[in-house]
Design a protein around this motif. Sequence first.
Motif, PDB file in Angstrom:
ATOM      1  N   ASN A 156       0.939  -1.156  -0.316  1.00 45.47           N
ATOM      2  CA  ASN A 156      -0.069   0.090   0.134  1.00 45.47           C
ATOM      3  C   ASN A 156       0.897   1.167  -0.006  1.00 45.47           C
ATOM      4  OD1 ASN A 156      -2.800  -1.056   2.387  1.00 45.47           O
ATOM      5  ND2 ASN A 156      -2.243  -1.571   0.377  1.00 45.47           N
ATOM      6  N   GLY A 207      -5.172   1.778  -0.469  1.00 42.29           N
ATOM      7  CA  GLY A 207      -5.082   0.721   0.085  1.00 42.29           C
ATOM      8  C   GLY A 207      -5.161  -0.672  -0.624  1.00 42.29           C
ATOM      9  N   TYR A 210     -15.527  -0.980   1.439  1.00 38.73           N
ATOM     10  CA  TYR A 210     -15.123   0.079   2.431  1.00 38.73           C
ATOM     11  C   TYR A 210     -15.933  -0.300   3.673  1.00 38.73           C
ATOM     12  CZ  TYR A 210     -13.409   4.240   4.084  1.00 38.73           C
ATOM     13  OH  TYR A 210     -12.812   5.289   5.068  1.00 38.73           O
ATOM     14  N   ILE A 257      -9.611   2.600  -1.164  1.00 35.23           N
ATOM     15  CA  ILE A 257      -9.139   1.426  -1.666  1.00 35.23           C
ATOM     16  C   ILE A 257      -9.552   1.103  -3.248  1.00 35.23           C
ATOM     17  CG2 ILE A 257      -9.286  -0.183   0.497  1.00 35.23           C
ATOM     18  CD1 ILE A 257     -12.512  -0.584  -0.393  1.00 35.23           C
TER      19      ILE A 257
END
Length: 305
Positions: A208, A223, A230, A279
């Motif tokens: 990450n 991420g 999420y 993400i």
Amino acid sequence: MASTGLMLPPPSVDQPFMHVSALEGGNIRILCDLVVDGNSQGESISCPSLAFSLQHSKTKSWAVFDLGIRRDLEGYTPLSQERIKAMKFDPVVNQTVAESLVKGGVYPHQIETVIISHLHWDHIGDHEPFTRATFVVGEGCRELLTSGYPIDPNSLFSSTALPHERTKFLPLSDFSVPIGPFPLALDFFGDGSMYVIDAPGHIGGHINILARTSSDGAWILLGGDSAHDYRLITGEKEVAHSIDSSGRVWCMHGDKDKAVENIARIRSLLGIPRVQVLIAHDSKWYEENKGSAAFLPGTIPPLAA
């Protein structure tokens, strides 16, 4: 969420940081019951495969995190193509990462560094437009590449997914500093502007990025596939898994326990002021922000003090 007591390093005087922008990288459809526990079987959701550009505030050098999806699926290994069809991912690529950069006024040959979170098909994209970039991956990617297709005709991974002569593998020994909740990190530029984070659990070599987004204390965690929804970050849902007839545990993560530990570390960032988490497949964020100034040539706004 209340403060966890964790801290990230305070900014130095004249602290360098990264201008972070979202990039379109295609969209896929993911079955929800593969990702989070408690969904109706067959329910699916359209998700982005986000990539990001990062420009250093001082040197103005450009980096990219992940390359999204190829438009030509034939560029993937035969097993990957079969898996894409079998899992009904239905990829749609209206704009590749390279095209997203150009639309934002940056040409792929200007990119000096491409950091790949991991080698799954919806993150490796097409490296060919990035003719000058050094490609950076976790050490765990080395074996996946060296034993990949066509060396192993049944591999999900292509041995030519990255340009060999310009690929740098980061050994775990390079992740020599802790930062916040993460025990293993690499200060990539040596000035506290951007850290590469060891993010175990998904597949080998998964990494990450934790980047400063202002000179006065704002941060963002990119991420990758640490989580595919999420709600796993917030703790509203738990990672899905199933057990087949042979007793084998099936999960979107190669090591579910390590993935859950990593998700918990990321969740603790939510208790630190001025830290945002993104993400790769965050459908809610994408629906709220697609077409906005969060995408290049704009930047994702730092959280205010």
